[in-house]
Motif scaffolding. Sequence first.
Motif, PDB file in Angstrom:
ATOM      1  N   UNK A 192      29.356  28.295  37.586  1.00 27.49           N
ATOM      2  CA  UNK A 192      29.777  29.269  36.592  1.00 27.49           C
ATOM      3  C   UNK A 192      30.441  30.488  37.199  1.00 27.49           C
ATOM      4  N   UNK A 193      29.897  30.990  38.305  1.00 25.21           N
ATOM      5  CA  UNK A 193      30.478  32.158  38.968  1.00 25.21           C
ATOM      6  C   UNK A 193      31.873  31.849  39.516  1.00 25.21           C
ATOM      7  N   UNK A 194      31.996  30.683  40.153  1.00 26.37           N
ATOM      8  CA  UNK A 194      33.289  30.294  40.716  1.00 26.37           C
ATOM      9  C   UNK A 194      34.292  30.027  39.595  1.00 26.37           C
ATOM     10  N   UNK A 199      39.414  31.012  36.631  1.00 23.56           N
ATOM     11  CA  UNK A 199      40.131  31.139  35.363  1.00 23.56           C
ATOM     12  C   UNK A 199      40.735  32.520  35.184  1.00 23.56           C
ATOM     13  N   UNK A 200      40.084  33.570  35.720  1.00 22.54           N
ATOM     14  CA  UNK A 200      40.650  34.914  35.636  1.00 22.54           C
ATOM     15  C   UNK A 200      41.945  35.014  36.433  1.00 22.54           C
ATOM     16  N   UNK A 204      46.142  29.665  32.499  1.00 19.59           N
ATOM     17  CA  UNK A 204      46.594  28.357  32.022  1.00 19.59           C
ATOM     18  C   UNK A 204      47.410  27.584  33.058  1.00 19.59           C
ATOM     19  N   UNK A 205      47.635  28.193  34.234  1.00 11.96           N
ATOM     20  CA  UNK A 205      48.410  27.500  35.276  1.00 11.96           C
ATOM     21  C   UNK A 205      47.689  26.271  35.798  1.00 11.96           C
ATOM     22  N   UNK A 251      40.536  33.407  47.513  1.00 10.45           N
ATOM     23  CA  UNK A 251      39.554  33.606  48.582  1.00 10.45           C
ATOM     24  C   UNK A 251      39.033  35.049  48.568  1.00 10.45           C
ATOM     25  N   UNK A 252      39.938  35.995  48.445  1.00 11.54           N
ATOM     26  CA  UNK A 252      39.564  37.402  48.466  1.00 11.54           C
ATOM     27  C   UNK A 252      38.650  37.742  47.276  1.00 11.54           C
ATOM     28  N   UNK A 253      38.999  37.219  46.088  1.00 12.55           N
ATOM     29  CA  UNK A 253      38.200  37.508  44.894  1.00 12.55           C
ATOM     30  C   UNK A 253      36.847  36.822  44.949  1.00 12.55           C
ATOM     31  N   UNK A 254      36.811  35.589  45.483  1.00 11.47           N
ATOM     32  CA  UNK A 254      35.571  34.810  45.506  1.00 11.47           C
ATOM     33  C   UNK A 254      34.518  35.418  46.411  1.00 11.47           C
TER      34      UNK A 254
END
Length: 258
Positions: A192-194, A199-200, A204-205, A251-254
Amino acid sequence: MKIEASGHIIIVGDFNPSDTIQIIAEIVYDRRNDGQEPQIVCCFRGNDNNPLDKFKDELRGAIVRYSQVGDSGFTQKVFTDVSAREAEHIYVMCNNDITAIGVIGALSRLRTKARVALILREQSSAELVPETNLLLRLIPPMQAKIAVREMEDPGTGAALAELSDVQSGETIFTLKIPFPPHTSVGHETSFGKIRKIFEEIFGSRAILIGFSDPGGKPNIRPREEARVLEGARLLYISDRDLTAEDEGTFRKASLKIF
């Protein structure tokens, strides 16, 4: 003559005019879609001359180097001559699974770090593959399964085939889930976290459909709380592979969730 190479892709076994050319075409298209020109080396038995010379149009201008397997079969010298120890990927494709499994045994003695795909002719042969130190993936026969799906639910077989073909419309791709070297919460997170981060960023890509565990087993439409371990890869559908810049953004956001 030894082929000096590193980070290349090797296709070893028996040449098949349909299967081998299709594999090469898929590799070329996929790598070029990522902005790379693939290094491919083919290593076949039973051919006095390079069989690829007759298929230059199908190879899309790719330069594929060739090494002939001698009468002694798939010896250590054969793999040394194609720099198998330094390869990135190795595909094993033979006319029969017993020969292919023997090739896997020979490769295991080489101690290559390459990811190895054993393409089976019969599903039951998977039970015969011994434990090795290789990063091995067993690729089961797919055509029979696709045929049954098409007969039972018309349209599904064609859809599955298209999702496997990187040259045709929407395709399934994977994205490595980044984990920091050391985390206080352990090397795992929840799907769920990933999913929320994916999706953020991509909207839709790309359509996220699940993930594959470190051993390669897929988990399609997993629960939000499903455990995602280090080494897992996200599975998504898109008309093209994500770029290196896209992967860097993800990667940076995760890493912020750890």
